[in-house]
Design a protein around this motif. Structure first.
Motif, PDB file in Angstrom:
ATOM      1  N   PRO A 114     -61.811 -88.788 -79.221  1.00  0.00           N
ATOM      2  CA  PRO A 114     -61.973 -89.492 -80.494  1.00  0.00           C
ATOM      3  C   PRO A 114     -60.619 -89.783 -81.111  1.00  0.00           C
ATOM      4  O   PRO A 114     -59.644 -89.077 -80.847  1.00  0.00           O
ATOM      5  CB  PRO A 114     -62.780 -88.504 -81.337  1.00  0.00           C
ATOM      6  CG  PRO A 114     -62.451 -87.174 -80.756  1.00  0.00           C
ATOM      7  CD  PRO A 114     -62.243 -87.394 -79.284  1.00  0.00           C
ATOM      8  N   PRO A 115     -60.535 -90.812 -81.938  1.00  0.00           N
ATOM      9  CA  PRO A 115     -59.263 -91.119 -82.605  1.00  0.00           C
ATOM     10  C   PRO A 115     -58.782 -89.929 -83.426  1.00  0.00           C
ATOM     11  O   PRO A 115     -59.530 -89.387 -84.250  1.00  0.00           O
ATOM     12  CB  PRO A 115     -59.615 -92.307 -83.506  1.00  0.00           C
ATOM     13  CG  PRO A 115     -60.841 -92.907 -82.889  1.00  0.00           C
ATOM     14  CD  PRO A 115     -61.585 -91.768 -82.278  1.00  0.00           C
ATOM     15  N   PRO A 116     -57.553 -89.458 -83.232  1.00  0.00           N
ATOM     16  CA  PRO A 116     -57.073 -88.253 -83.925  1.00  0.00           C
ATOM     17  C   PRO A 116     -57.005 -88.410 -85.433  1.00  0.00           C
ATOM     18  O   PRO A 116     -57.145 -87.432 -86.161  1.00  0.00           O
ATOM     19  CB  PRO A 116     -55.681 -88.038 -83.323  1.00  0.00           C
ATOM     20  CG  PRO A 116     -55.277 -89.378 -82.785  1.00  0.00           C
ATOM     21  CD  PRO A 116     -56.546 -90.030 -82.336  1.00  0.00           C
ATOM     22  N   GLU A 117     -56.799 -89.638 -85.930  1.00  0.00           N
ATOM     23  CA  GLU A 117     -56.667 -89.807 -87.377  1.00  0.00           C
ATOM     24  C   GLU A 117     -57.999 -89.603 -88.096  1.00  0.00           C
ATOM     25  O   GLU A 117     -58.045 -89.485 -89.317  1.00  0.00           O
ATOM     26  CB  GLU A 117     -56.107 -91.195 -87.693  1.00  0.00           C
ATOM     27  CG  GLU A 117     -57.009 -92.371 -87.321  1.00  0.00           C
ATOM     28  CD  GLU A 117     -56.830 -92.805 -85.872  1.00  0.00           C
ATOM     29  OE1 GLU A 117     -57.401 -93.851 -85.499  1.00  0.00           O
ATOM     30  OE2 GLU A 117     -56.120 -92.105 -85.134  1.00  0.00           O
ATOM     31  N   GLN A 118     -59.115 -89.568 -87.368  1.00  0.00           N
ATOM     32  CA  GLN A 118     -60.413 -89.372 -87.993  1.00  0.00           C
ATOM     33  C   GLN A 118     -60.704 -87.898 -88.287  1.00  0.00           C
ATOM     34  O   GLN A 118     -61.571 -87.587 -89.101  1.00  0.00           O
ATOM     35  CB  GLN A 118     -61.525 -89.922 -87.089  1.00  0.00           C
ATOM     36  CG  GLN A 118     -61.537 -91.442 -86.962  1.00  0.00           C
ATOM     37  CD  GLN A 118     -62.706 -91.910 -86.126  1.00  0.00           C
ATOM     38  OE1 GLN A 118     -63.281 -91.147 -85.355  1.00  0.00           O
ATOM     39  NE2 GLN A 118     -63.074 -93.168 -86.264  1.00  0.00           N
ATOM     40  N   PHE A 119     -60.041 -86.992 -87.627  1.00  0.00           N
ATOM     41  CA  PHE A 119     -60.315 -85.562 -87.770  1.00  0.00           C
ATOM     42  C   PHE A 119     -59.967 -85.087 -89.183  1.00  0.00           C
ATOM     43  O   PHE A 119     -58.849 -85.254 -89.657  1.00  0.00           O
ATOM     44  CB  PHE A 119     -59.506 -84.776 -86.738  1.00  0.00           C
ATOM     45  CG  PHE A 119     -59.690 -83.286 -86.811  1.00  0.00           C
ATOM     46  CD1 PHE A 119     -60.666 -82.651 -86.073  1.00  0.00           C
ATOM     47  CD2 PHE A 119     -58.875 -82.510 -87.636  1.00  0.00           C
ATOM     48  CE1 PHE A 119     -60.831 -81.278 -86.136  1.00  0.00           C
ATOM     49  CE2 PHE A 119     -59.029 -81.138 -87.706  1.00  0.00           C
ATOM     50  CZ  PHE A 119     -60.013 -80.519 -86.963  1.00  0.00           C
TER      51      PHE A 119
END
Length: 269
Positions: free
Chosen positions: A158-163
């Motif tokens: 998953p895109p890391p900036e979403q965490f």
């Protein structure tokens, strides 16, 4: 002149078939009497997809936050959408696992260092990989795949900036009771103060309630006033299983640096 011949039948031969038959009957009786697995073991044995289908409805994997109505708020300000993915310790993507560990280290390593337990990255990572551990990962924005387990199955990250944060938990026994134990709950600094921690705990309690567990439990450092206040506002109280002060040989009383809190998942308790 006729003679009669007596044929001796070995006493060991005739019962052989009956012995085998008795053994088969004993096996069948054993199968009929086999008891189903207890609730905790039965739950932990479920594959992740079946666990999700049984105890985590799709509405619990999304959270839509309406913008606060303030004097500076715009009428057309968009709603904020958050989604959750659920994983086991084996299926969690490496990027998410590392993000979870880094968040624990950032927010809690000092409290561990000041405690009698101390801070050990290796020990914490080992705990995070316990076989029955599960993770609810909070992300900003819509889901990037149709199913929340696709990241692990397909090997995509998953895109890391979403965490934004996570809660890790285990269905287990504590003091002989069937409970859901919250091991960690952490939010990134940017996600704090928005009610997202409460939403994570609500979903954790929902899972425990649907499974049929008695209560949700957790451990908190006494020095973490912010966390203690957060749990108390959610209705957690000190559990009977929480460690008590102990008398040292020199007569001094040593207070434990942590306590165990719990909240019942059953009505009227």
């Amino acid at each position: 002149m006729s003679s009669s011949v007596k044929v001796r039948v070995s006493k060991n031969k005739a019962p052989r078939r009956s012995l085998a038959r008795r053994q088969i009957e004993q096996i069948n009786r054993g199968l009929r009497k086999e008891k189903p697995l207890p609730l905790v073991e039965r739950t932990n044995k479920l594959p992740l997809a079946e666990f999700v289908n049984s105890y985590v409805p799709s509405e619990d994997l999304e959270y839509c936050k309406h913008p606060a109505k303030t004097a500076t708020a715009h009428e057309n300000e968009p709603e904020l959408l958050y989604t959750l993915d659920i994983y086991t310790a084996d299926s969690i993507p490496p990027a998410d696992f590392n993000a979870c560990f880094n968040l624990i280290e950032e927010t809690s390593s000092n409290a561990y260092k000041e405690s009698s337990e101390g801070w050990s990255p290796k020990k914490k990572m080992k705990e995070m990989r316990l076989p029955d551990m599960r993770y609810l990962i909070l992300r900003r924005g819509p889901r990037t795949t149709p199913e929340n387990v696709d990241h692990a199955v397909e090997g995509t990250e998953p895109p890391p900036e979403q965490f934004l944060g996570f809660v890790s938990f285990m269905v287990t026994y504590e003091d002989g009771k069937e409970v859901v134990y919250c091991y960690e709950i952490h939010l990134s600094p940017a996600a704090q103060g928005q009610g997202l921690g409460t939403q994570l705990m609500i979903r954790l309690e929902n899972i425990g309630r649907r499974i049929g567990l008695e209560k949700v439990m957790l451990t908190v450092f006494k020095s973490n006033d912010k966390a203690v206040g957060f749990y108390h506002r959610l209705g957690f109280t000190k559990d009977d299983y929480s460690p008590q002060p102990r008398m040292l040989r020199n007569g001094m009383v040593k207070e434990p640096d942590y306590m165990i809190l719990s909240r019942s998942l059953r009505p009227g308790q």
